[in-house]
Design a protein around this motif. Structure first.
Motif, PDB file in Angstrom:
ATOM      1  N   LYS A 144      -3.180  74.077  96.893  1.00 39.01           N
ATOM      2  CA  LYS A 144      -4.552  74.298  97.351  1.00 39.01           C
ATOM      3  C   LYS A 144      -4.627  74.390  98.874  1.00 39.01           C
ATOM      4  O   LYS A 144      -5.446  75.117  99.426  1.00 39.01           O
ATOM      5  CB  LYS A 144      -5.497  73.221  96.812  1.00 39.01           C
ATOM      6  CG  LYS A 144      -5.129  71.796  97.129  1.00 39.01           C
ATOM      7  CD  LYS A 144      -6.133  70.838  96.482  1.00 39.01           C
ATOM      8  CE  LYS A 144      -5.849  69.379  96.765  1.00 39.01           C
ATOM      9  NZ  LYS A 144      -4.659  68.858  96.063  1.00 39.01           N
ATOM     10  N   PHE A 145      -3.733  73.656  99.557  1.00 40.73           N
ATOM     11  CA  PHE A 145      -3.730  73.725 101.025  1.00 40.73           C
ATOM     12  C   PHE A 145      -3.149  75.058 101.500  1.00 40.73           C
ATOM     13  O   PHE A 145      -3.565  75.612 102.514  1.00 40.73           O
ATOM     14  CB  PHE A 145      -2.943  72.555 101.610  1.00 40.73           C
ATOM     15  CG  PHE A 145      -3.589  71.224 101.352  1.00 40.73           C
ATOM     16  CD1 PHE A 145      -4.787  70.892 101.968  1.00 40.73           C
ATOM     17  CD2 PHE A 145      -3.021  70.312 100.473  1.00 40.73           C
ATOM     18  CE1 PHE A 145      -5.411  69.679 101.722  1.00 40.73           C
ATOM     19  CE2 PHE A 145      -3.630  69.103 100.215  1.00 40.73           C
ATOM     20  CZ  PHE A 145      -4.831  68.779 100.834  1.00 40.73           C
ATOM     21  N   LEU A 146      -2.176  75.554 100.738  1.00 41.04           N
ATOM     22  CA  LEU A 146      -1.600  76.861 101.069  1.00 41.04           C
ATOM     23  C   LEU A 146      -2.683  77.936 100.953  1.00 41.04           C
ATOM     24  O   LEU A 146      -2.866  78.764 101.845  1.00 41.04           O
ATOM     25  CB  LEU A 146      -0.437  77.180 100.124  1.00 41.04           C
ATOM     26  CG  LEU A 146       0.349  78.440 100.464  1.00 41.04           C
ATOM     27  CD1 LEU A 146       1.247  78.193 101.673  1.00 41.04           C
ATOM     28  CD2 LEU A 146       1.198  78.903  99.295  1.00 41.04           C
ATOM     29  N   GLY A 178      -5.196  77.713 103.721  1.00 39.59           N
ATOM     30  CA  GLY A 178      -4.622  78.251 104.956  1.00 39.59           C
ATOM     31  C   GLY A 178      -4.627  79.769 104.958  1.00 39.59           C
ATOM     32  O   GLY A 178      -4.971  80.400 105.964  1.00 39.59           O
ATOM     33  N   GLY A 203       0.236  78.608 105.223  1.00 39.82           N
ATOM     34  CA  GLY A 203      -0.826  79.479 104.713  1.00 39.82           C
ATOM     35  C   GLY A 203      -1.398  80.366 105.807  1.00 39.82           C
ATOM     36  O   GLY A 203      -1.644  81.552 105.601  1.00 39.82           O
ATOM     37  N   LEU A 204      -1.595  79.777 106.992  1.00 32.69           N
ATOM     38  CA  LEU A 204      -2.134  80.553 108.120  1.00 32.69           C
ATOM     39  C   LEU A 204      -1.221  81.746 108.430  1.00 32.69           C
ATOM     40  O   LEU A 204      -1.693  82.866 108.675  1.00 32.69           O
ATOM     41  CB  LEU A 204      -2.247  79.684 109.375  1.00 32.69           C
ATOM     42  CG  LEU A 204      -3.259  78.536 109.366  1.00 32.69           C
ATOM     43  CD1 LEU A 204      -3.169  77.742 110.673  1.00 32.69           C
ATOM     44  CD2 LEU A 204      -4.676  79.059 109.170  1.00 32.69           C
ATOM     45  N   THR A 245       1.664  72.688 105.044  1.00 30.51           N
ATOM     46  CA  THR A 245       1.451  73.715 104.021  1.00 30.51           C
ATOM     47  C   THR A 245       0.288  74.624 104.418  1.00 30.51           C
ATOM     48  O   THR A 245       0.358  75.846 104.272  1.00 30.51           O
ATOM     49  CB  THR A 245       1.153  73.065 102.648  1.00 30.51           C
ATOM     50  OG1 THR A 245       2.117  72.049 102.413  1.00 30.51           O
ATOM     51  CG2 THR A 245       1.206  74.084 101.544  1.00 30.51           C
ATOM     52  N   PHE A 246      -0.762  73.996 104.942  1.00 28.91           N
ATOM     53  CA  PHE A 246      -1.910  74.769 105.440  1.00 28.91           C
ATOM     54  C   PHE A 246      -1.433  75.726 106.542  1.00 28.91           C
ATOM     55  O   PHE A 246      -1.800  76.904 106.575  1.00 28.91           O
ATOM     56  CB  PHE A 246      -2.966  73.813 105.998  1.00 28.91           C
ATOM     57  CG  PHE A 246      -4.239  74.474 106.467  1.00 28.91           C
ATOM     58  CD1 PHE A 246      -5.238  74.816 105.580  1.00 28.91           C
ATOM     59  CD2 PHE A 246      -4.426  74.767 107.818  1.00 28.91           C
ATOM     60  CE1 PHE A 246      -6.414  75.430 106.016  1.00 28.91           C
ATOM     61  CE2 PHE A 246      -5.597  75.387 108.264  1.00 28.91           C
ATOM     62  CZ  PHE A 246      -6.585  75.714 107.357  1.00 28.91           C
ATOM     63  N   PHE A 256     -10.755  68.344  99.530  1.00 26.84           N
ATOM     64  CA  PHE A 256      -9.355  68.061  99.184  1.00 26.84           C
ATOM     65  C   PHE A 256      -8.910  66.707  99.761  1.00 26.84           C
ATOM     66  O   PHE A 256      -7.761  66.316  99.610  1.00 26.84           O
ATOM     67  CB  PHE A 256      -8.429  69.153  99.733  1.00 26.84           C
ATOM     68  CG  PHE A 256      -8.649  70.526  99.119  1.00 26.84           C
ATOM     69  CD1 PHE A 256      -9.269  70.671  97.886  1.00 26.84           C
ATOM     70  CD2 PHE A 256      -8.212  71.671  99.785  1.00 26.84           C
ATOM     71  CE1 PHE A 256      -9.468  71.930  97.328  1.00 26.84           C
ATOM     72  CE2 PHE A 256      -8.406  72.931  99.232  1.00 26.84           C
ATOM     73  CZ  PHE A 256      -9.041  73.063  98.007  1.00 26.84           C
TER      74      PHE A 256
END
Lengths: 137, 185
Positions: A5-7, A10, B69-70, B65-66, B27
């Protein structure tokens, strides 16, 4: 799997900032020159809606996806750190035309030179922790 | 699809940024991107230089991880969603940039003079390196960057964040109005 979910968040954030041109060097220069409403509209509307969303979370006592309380951990404050650190950050923000989020997004866009900025930012991070005991906070 | 391939207006982007902040709270996390600079330093062994970086970076796996994603988000946006790479900055901005020596302002997403590795000069590399240093140092000193202070902190009506954001603008305006003419011309 908990990290997926964080991926996705992002990826979403990266697309939003790319497509709104908020991570274009030109838009940052234009913002600091007060020559367009674009960036002020983005930050302003994000904050206004953000204030409303935080109030909704607080008043409805919304729980996290795992059923826990949502914690609002405050930022570190001090007489000097926010203003002096902020000014140093701002000088770099305008010079690079980007802040940390955009570093990563621009890397994904294929802007190789951003690695130089990212390297500098990591050095700056290490430098801060090396000298922080001598700085006024 | 026509709408997606156009540049997104501020009134679409702003609310989607708030939505991201909201999702992160849902989250169980507080959005803040510059912390990843610490985690990556720790991951790469900065603990050997400064004790602080002996921290357990795996606790920040969610944020790393975020961050990945970026990178993916930027790749998708640039390669699949943005057929037109120009940036429609104002005529006055273009004129000002020409005066500072930037040709073709707005005709690419980023200025070639600073960000094209084939054209970059020693001066350009120094500029990018110093800019990064200031951002990294300043973000830690201030306790956050644009996402953590300007978006989340202001949304929470936190005074330290308001002070930090005022600092961001004092620094940014000083750089753009007074230091740029000294560096570029």
């Amino acid at each position: 799997m908990k990290l997926i979910k964080f991926l996705l968040a992002g990826i979403f954030f990266g697309i939003v900032l790319s497509k709104s041109e908020a991570i274009s060097w030109y838009r940052i220069f234009e913002m600091f020159k007060f020559q367009s409403f674009h960036m002020y509209g983005i930050i302003g509307s994000a904050v206004v809606l953000g204030i409303i969303l935080v109030q909704i979370i607080k008043r409805t006592n919304l729980k996290t996806i795992d059923g826990n309380e949502i914690e609002f951990t405050p930022k570190k404050s001090g007489k000097f750190r926010n203003i002096i650190g902020g000014i140093i950050f701002g000088l770099g923000w305008a010079l690079a035309g980007a802040c940390p989020g955009p570093f990563y997004i621009l890397l994904g866009q294929g802007v190789g030179a951003i690695l130089i900025v990212l390297f500098g930012a990591m050095l700056g991070t290490i430098l801060y922790h090396a000298v922080k005991s001598k700085l006024p906070h | 699809m026509e709408f997606i391939s156009q540049p997104w207006p501020w009134y679409v982007a702003g609310p989607l940024i708030s939505l991201t902040m909201f999702l992160m709270y849902y989250f169980g996390k507080r959005l803040g991107i510059s912390s990843n600079l610490e985690s990556t330093c720790a991951m790469l062994g900065a603990g050997k230089l400064v004790d602080y970086f002996k921290l357990d970076w795996k606790k920040s796996a969610w944020n790393l991880t975020f961050m990945i994603g970026l990178i993916i988000g930027g790749f998708i946006a640039m390669n699949y969603l943005t057929p037109d790479k120009t940036v429609a900055i104002s005529a006055q901005t273009i004129a000002d940039l020409n005066e500072l020596g930037f040709q073709n302002a707005g005709k690419t997403y980023m200025p070639e003079e600073l960000f094209n590795l084939n054209l970059i000069s020693v001066k350009g590399i120094s500029i990018l390196l110093i800019a990064g240093l200031l951002v990294g140092f300043g973000a830690r000193y201030a306790g956050g960057c644009t996402s953590g202070h300007a978006i989340v902190g202001l949304s929470m009506l936190e005074l330290p964040s308001l002070i930090a954001v005022i600092g961001f603008f004092i620094g940014g305006l000083t750089m753009t109005w007074f230091i740029y003419p000294l560096i570029f011309s």
